[in-house]
Design a protein around this motif. Structure first.
Motif, mmCIF file in Angstrom:
data_model
loop_
_atom_site.group_PDB
_atom_site.id
_atom_site.type_symbol
_atom_site.label_atom_id
_atom_site.label_comp_id
_atom_site.label_asym_id
_atom_site.label_seq_id
_atom_site.Cartn_x
_atom_site.Cartn_y
_atom_site.Cartn_z
ATOM 1 N N PHE A 73 -88.552 38.403 52.181
ATOM 2 C CA PHE A 73 -88.876 38.602 53.528
ATOM 3 C C PHE A 73 -88.311 37.894 54.408
ATOM 4 O O PHE A 73 -87.919 36.550 53.912
ATOM 5 N N TYR A 116 -88.959 43.224 55.195
ATOM 6 C CA TYR A 116 -88.685 43.210 53.708
ATOM 7 C C TYR A 116 -87.652 43.784 53.599
ATOM 8 O O TYR A 116 -87.330 44.759 53.993
ATOM 9 N N ILE A 131 -94.725 45.789 56.145
ATOM 10 C CA ILE A 131 -94.917 44.652 55.158
ATOM 11 C C ILE A 131 -96.103 44.825 54.201
ATOM 12 O O ILE A 131 -96.244 44.246 53.323
#
Length: 275
Positions: A73, A116, A131
């Motif tokens: 991330f 991500y 996410i």
């Protein structure tokens, strides 16, 4: 196996007029262009590079460092919005795409989002801001109390701040235990406070030692302000301790136990006293 979207140390195979070729094993020979080739690099030399696909979807190497790799991330800024999606600055010459279908809400140029990175079905490095479908919230982890972890602040709730723990799971920082300003997308070091019975993770920005030291300081400050005495001890009711020091009885007992061992206080029948 070598894969697109990660960093490797590869060996130089040969030099050409437009760069050097590297041995990427199962991916074959991959070009490192001249503009990213350090001076004096020769065949046989190792070099650390990141692998991705160029504009013609050919594997290519770079010595630039991305802000995140596949499976990670990052908090990235939108550089452009096009008919196929938004392009984000992730530290390389070629920006990373967030397709419209992978945008949690429509992205805006100049704003930053937590995304991500993953490989699509054509091995292109792609990003998603959805996410929640990636971050784990189950008990399938091996985190342990007091473990140091890397956090990304990702959301706020009535209880506090939700954070991504070590690029994998959700954790919670309780707002009444946070004594500093936190911002969305911020990366910060933290600690596992406890693992709840359902496997969910409670977090702290302080280590267990730092927390004990802060409680010890609260007790010492009180004693200095009250002629060196506090009318509570390890047998006192939890409510009395909480009213006096704003901490649990367990926290209080650990703190005074440490202070007693350090000979900072004595524990008497009617309370604790500063030495």
């Amino acid at each position: 196996m070598i894969e697109i979207g990660s960093t490797y140390t590869l060996e130089v195979i040969k030099e050409t007029e437009f760069g050097v070729y590297l041995d990427a094993e199962n991916l074959g020979e991959i070009l490192l262009p001249n503009k990213h080739t350090p001076p004096g690099l020769e065949p046989g030399d190792p070099i650390e590079v990141f692998l991705y696909l160029d504009s013609e979807e050919r594997p290519i190497a770079t010595t630039q460092t991305p802000k995140a790799e596949v499976g990670e991330f990052a908090y990235l800024q939108v550089k452009d919005c096009t008919p196929i999606g938004a392009f984000l600055d992730w530290g390389l010459d070629k920006d990373v795409l967030v397709p419209f279908a992978e945008q949690h809400r429509p992205m805006v140029v100049g704003k930053s989002y937590i995304v991500y990175l993953y490989l699509d079905n054509q091995d292109r490095i792609t990003a998603t801001s959805k996410i929640d479908k990636v971050v784990e919230e189950d008990d399938d982890h091996d985190f342990r109390p007091q473990q140091a972890v890397d956090l990304i602040i990702a959301n706020s709730t009535d209880l506090g701040f939700k954070a991504i723990v070590d690029q994998s799971h959700w954790g919670l920082l309780y707002k009444d235990e946070v004594d500093q300003r936190l911002s969305f997308g911020q990366s910060i070091r933290g600690y596992i406070k406890q693992i709840r019975e359902d496997g969910k993770i409670d977090l702290s920005l302080k280590s267990g030692q730092q927390i004990r030291e802060s409680y010890s300081q609260v007790i010492q400050d009180y004693l200095r302000d009250h002629d060196g005495f506090a009318p509570v001890h390890d047998k006192s009711p939890p409510e009395q301790i909480a009213e006096l020091f704003d901490m649990s009885k367990g926290q209080f007992k650990k703190a005074i136990g440490g202070l007693f061992k350090q000979r900072v206080i004595t524990i008497e029948s009617d309370g604790i006293r500063l030495v």
